[in-house]
Design an enzyme around this catalytic site. Sequence first.
Site, PDB file in Angstrom:
ATOM      1  CD  GLU A   1      -1.472  -2.294   2.068  1.00 37.66           C
ATOM      2  OE1 GLU A   1      -0.269  -2.610   2.014  1.00 37.66           O
ATOM      3  OE2 GLU A   1      -2.323  -2.952   2.703  1.00 37.66           O
TER       4      GLU A   1
ATOM      5  CG  HIS B   1     -26.554   9.894  22.664  1.00 40.16           C
ATOM      6  ND1 HIS B   1     -27.731  10.165  23.333  1.00 40.16           N
ATOM      7  CD2 HIS B   1     -25.601  10.650  23.264  1.00 40.16           C
ATOM      8  CE1 HIS B   1     -27.503  11.073  24.272  1.00 40.16           C
ATOM      9  NE2 HIS B   1     -26.215  11.381  24.258  1.00 40.16           N
TER      10      HIS B   1
END
Length: 496
Positions: free
Chosen positions: A189, A359
């Site tokens: 990469e 949340h």
Amino acid sequence: MADWSRIEALPAERLETLFANDSGRLARLSLDVAGIHFDWSKTHLTPDAVAAFEALARETDLAGRREAMFGGSHVNVTEDRPVEHTAERGEGKAESVSRAASYHARMRAVIDAIEADAFGPIRHVLHVGIGGSALGPHLLIDALGRDSDRYDVAIVSNVDGMALDDVFDRFDPATTLLVVASKTFTTTETMMNAESVIAWMSGAGVEDPYGRVIALTASPEKAIDWGVDETRILPFSEGVGGRYSLWSSIGFPAAIKLGWEQFQELLDGAAEMDRHFRLAALHENAPALAAFADLYYTQVRHAETRAPFAYDERLRLLPSYLQQLEMESNGKGVTVDGQPVGRPTAAITWGGVGTDAQHAVFQLLHQGTHLVPVEFLAVIEAGDTLPAEHHRQLLLNAFAQGAALMKGKQAEDPARSYPGDRPSSTLLLERLDARTLGALIAFYEHRVFVNGVLLGINSFDQFGVELGKEMAKAAAQGGGDFDPSTNDLIARAGLA
Ligand SMILES: O=P(O)(O)OC[C@H]1O[C@](O)(CO)[C@@H](O)[C@@H]1O
């Protein structure tokens, strides 16, 4: 095989009972080291548990292994190498420390030269690297570099071209320095991204793009072969593992973004944690106590994951940094002698940022069927410029969540009941500066080491990543012996 029977036989009392029966609990299970307050009192550690782990540490010769690491022995047995990241911050074998210091001096001189426009006018720094050659510097820059206008630094890791595209849109090739960070200088990469940056520069008329490259590597000869001038190579030692390398020249993008003084502070903070780890008795040793709690939950309570939550945006990259550090180091199945470990090794590290995570994933933490030891990280001194109420809310949320996990709540309606007795630890930083962050990261490194020694595994190799790399390489070359499903996927994507 080490004897875990004493640990496995520890009684399982509720956290609230442990507090009620022991007025000294908080004092015994909290510590202050290098600007960080550690609190493990909301874990199930007890004096008996700590003593049992201390006995296991004696049996597995933790003290000897620790001194072997700092002393430069080849504790990375499978690769027959020393483990030298502590030498980068001045703690370790004299020879390794002085080599690291000379590499740092070279790095500093190159930064001075860049600042003096020796590379032409540089405004943008494009760092390509992956895994340990990206996660550490990225964390440092995101945590500490928000107010710095010194350079625009981008860290690109993914081979997905979209990652580079985004940077090409906002950087000017005429004022960009390419930093190629790879310990081995062979990672697909990184090398592909580096080539593409060179092509982008050439395409934009930069006359000598290779003259604008800095290489950060433990394989300087490979960087030379690739086209980097020897004078622009910043080496580091083979004994510095990729995921432990932010202290070495791999930290270059952070050093150039933050300035040398801050980089040195980072090293000094880590060295302070090194000395604490080396000298403090285990029952008041932060990395050791943290590892004891980790092992209690994985081995006795069969927890399969652990979750750090940063209640500070500046530490939002910490969970992904820790994923590599912890899972690449201790996600192993055999001991240093090549025998099956025979017990769970690293927990799966996941986590997030508070209060957002409250949340999203906290439902499972409070009422789900998995036991997840949670780690709260918070910083007393606010980093923002908004009214103090923001930071007050942030901190109080972190503390209240820990309390709620432990206390729980009984209601007539089972759906509205919380079992409680869910463990958490809290790391409360006085402020988030380079020194404290250095100490924090070093704390995590040593905690991983203690986990590894007590489990009898080598935390410093990572052979598990090789097979997938080999098979991807074979596929890229049009070969590979694949199963029908994989062959079908390759064909469907038009890659056969
Ligand atoms: O720095 P390199 O050699 O490019 O390696 C990058 C990363 O790849 C790994 O070897 C795993 O694939 C990590 O351990 C390392 O941090």
